[in-house]
Enzyme design. Structure first.
Site, PDB file in Angstrom:
ATOM      1  N   HIS A  56      13.572   4.661 -12.090  1.00  0.00           N
ATOM      2  CA  HIS A  56      13.775   3.387 -11.839  1.00  0.00           C
ATOM      3  C   HIS A  56      12.492   2.774 -12.461  1.00  0.00           C
ATOM      4  CE1 HIS A  56      11.122   3.994  -8.296  1.00  0.00           C
ATOM      5  NE2 HIS A  56      10.526   2.779  -8.839  1.00  0.00           N
ATOM      6  N   ASP A  86      15.892  10.146  -9.473  1.00  0.00           N
ATOM      7  CA  ASP A  86      14.080   8.835 -10.103  1.00  0.00           C
ATOM      8  C   ASP A  86      12.793   9.408 -10.531  1.00  0.00           C
ATOM      9  OD1 ASP A  86      13.538   6.955 -10.261  1.00  0.00           O
ATOM     10  OD2 ASP A  86      12.270   6.658  -8.148  1.00  0.00           O
ATOM     11  N   SER A 160       5.303   2.850  -8.358  1.00  0.00           N
ATOM     12  CA  SER A 160       6.150   3.549  -8.425  1.00  0.00           C
ATOM     13  C   SER A 160       5.667   4.158  -9.779  1.00  0.00           C
ATOM     14  CB  SER A 160       6.721   3.036  -8.442  1.00  0.00           C
ATOM     15  OG  SER A 160       8.110   2.447  -7.404  1.00  0.00           O
TER      16      SER A 160
END
Length: 295
Positions: A56, A86, A160
């Site tokens: 992402h 992911d 992230s």
């Protein structure tokens, strides 16, 4: 006692984490095309520039830029990505980088030291946060995929793709998300490195061959006890069940049905819905797997 301090450990791992910025061309009917930007982090896997991050972070990017701890900036190319897991791998043209030392996420326990290095808010690259492993196997549904994630209090928003390290400086997870619940501070989640590396290695091995995402076409449900089984109207007690079957999918064609209890896949005993996702993610479209069910 002569042991390494936290400062010592951080100094050995901080060069293995990079900041990632992205540009994406968006299409608007009023103002025409315009560029939006995003940011995240990544972890160096090899001296010659393979970098692990979250899918992402780079999703839809027309340009990916990687900044290393020494201040150098590189344009990166996408090696491959797995949306359900992911996980993504990008590559920069560099040599002499410092790869992370890969740990064993299976050996983690609640209370272990957790060190996170990432790029929160997209502007604070190299930020170090410190805490503990809060839990090792939180089963969560993220964007429709069931995952077993590591929970820790050491994650900041915007981290992230960054690295979750243990007290020895070994990479044990890839930061995926921090809870947005205002009532619950300190809830962060990371993908266990054992899962992440399995998928990353598959992406690297198939670099340039446009690997598509393997898909079984079911939603699996982990039933933890007899009471939960009764709640869902299931007759076979605790285990992993087929909760939904997508029309026209491989599972549908093979005859899987809602309510089937999944016993094994390719001979591996199935104890969680996450296992189903992990096994499917390790394959490419066209591969055959053997699913044993009780009906």
């Amino acid at each position: 006692d002569g042991g390494a301090t936290l400062t010592d450990v951080v100094s050995t791992i901080e060069n293995s984490v990079v900041s990632i910025t992205t540009e994406q061309i968006s299409y608007g009917s009023i103002f025409g095309n315009y560029v939006t930007s995003g940011a995240g982090s990544g972890v160096i896997l090899s001296e010659d520039g393979y970098i692990l991050t979250c899918q992402h972070v780079i999703d839809g990017a027309s340009r990916i830029t990687v900044a290393t701890k020494d201040g150098n900036s590189y344009e990166a190319t996408l090696v491959g990505a797995n949306k359900d897991a992911d996980i993504a791998v990008v590559k920069i043209d560099a040599t002499g980088l410092t790869p992370a030392v890969i740990g064993d996420s299976e050996q983690l326990a609640a209370g272990d030291t957790a060190i996170v290095i990432g790029n929160p808010l997209g502007t604070l690259g190299g930020t170090v946060t410190y805490g503990v492993i809060s839990a090792t196997d939180r089963e969560l549904v993220v964007d429709g995929s069931t995952k077993d994630l590591i929970q820790t209090d050491a994650i900041s928003p915007g981290n992230s793709g960054g690295g979750l390290f243990n007290g020895n400086g070994e990479l044990v997870g890839i930061v995926e998300a921090k809870s947005s619940y205002e009532e619950a501070e300190g809830l962060g989640f990371a993908i266990p490195i054992d899962q992440a590396m399995s998928i990353a290695q598959n992406l690297i091995e198939n670099e340039g061959s446009s690997v598509e995402q393997a898909k079984l076409g079911i939603t699996a449900l982990t039933v933890e006890n007899d009471a939960m089984a009764q709640q869902y109207g299931l007759n076979d007690g605790a285990g992993v069940y087929v909760y939904q079957v997508e029309n026209g999918s491989a599972a549908d064609s093979a005859g899987l049905q809602v309510g089937d209890k999944i016993n094994t896949i390719d001979g591996t005993e199935i104890t969680s819905a996450t296992q189903v996702s992990e096994i499917v993610s390790s394959h490419v479209p066209g591969d055959q797997i053997t699913v044993n069910v009780s009906r």
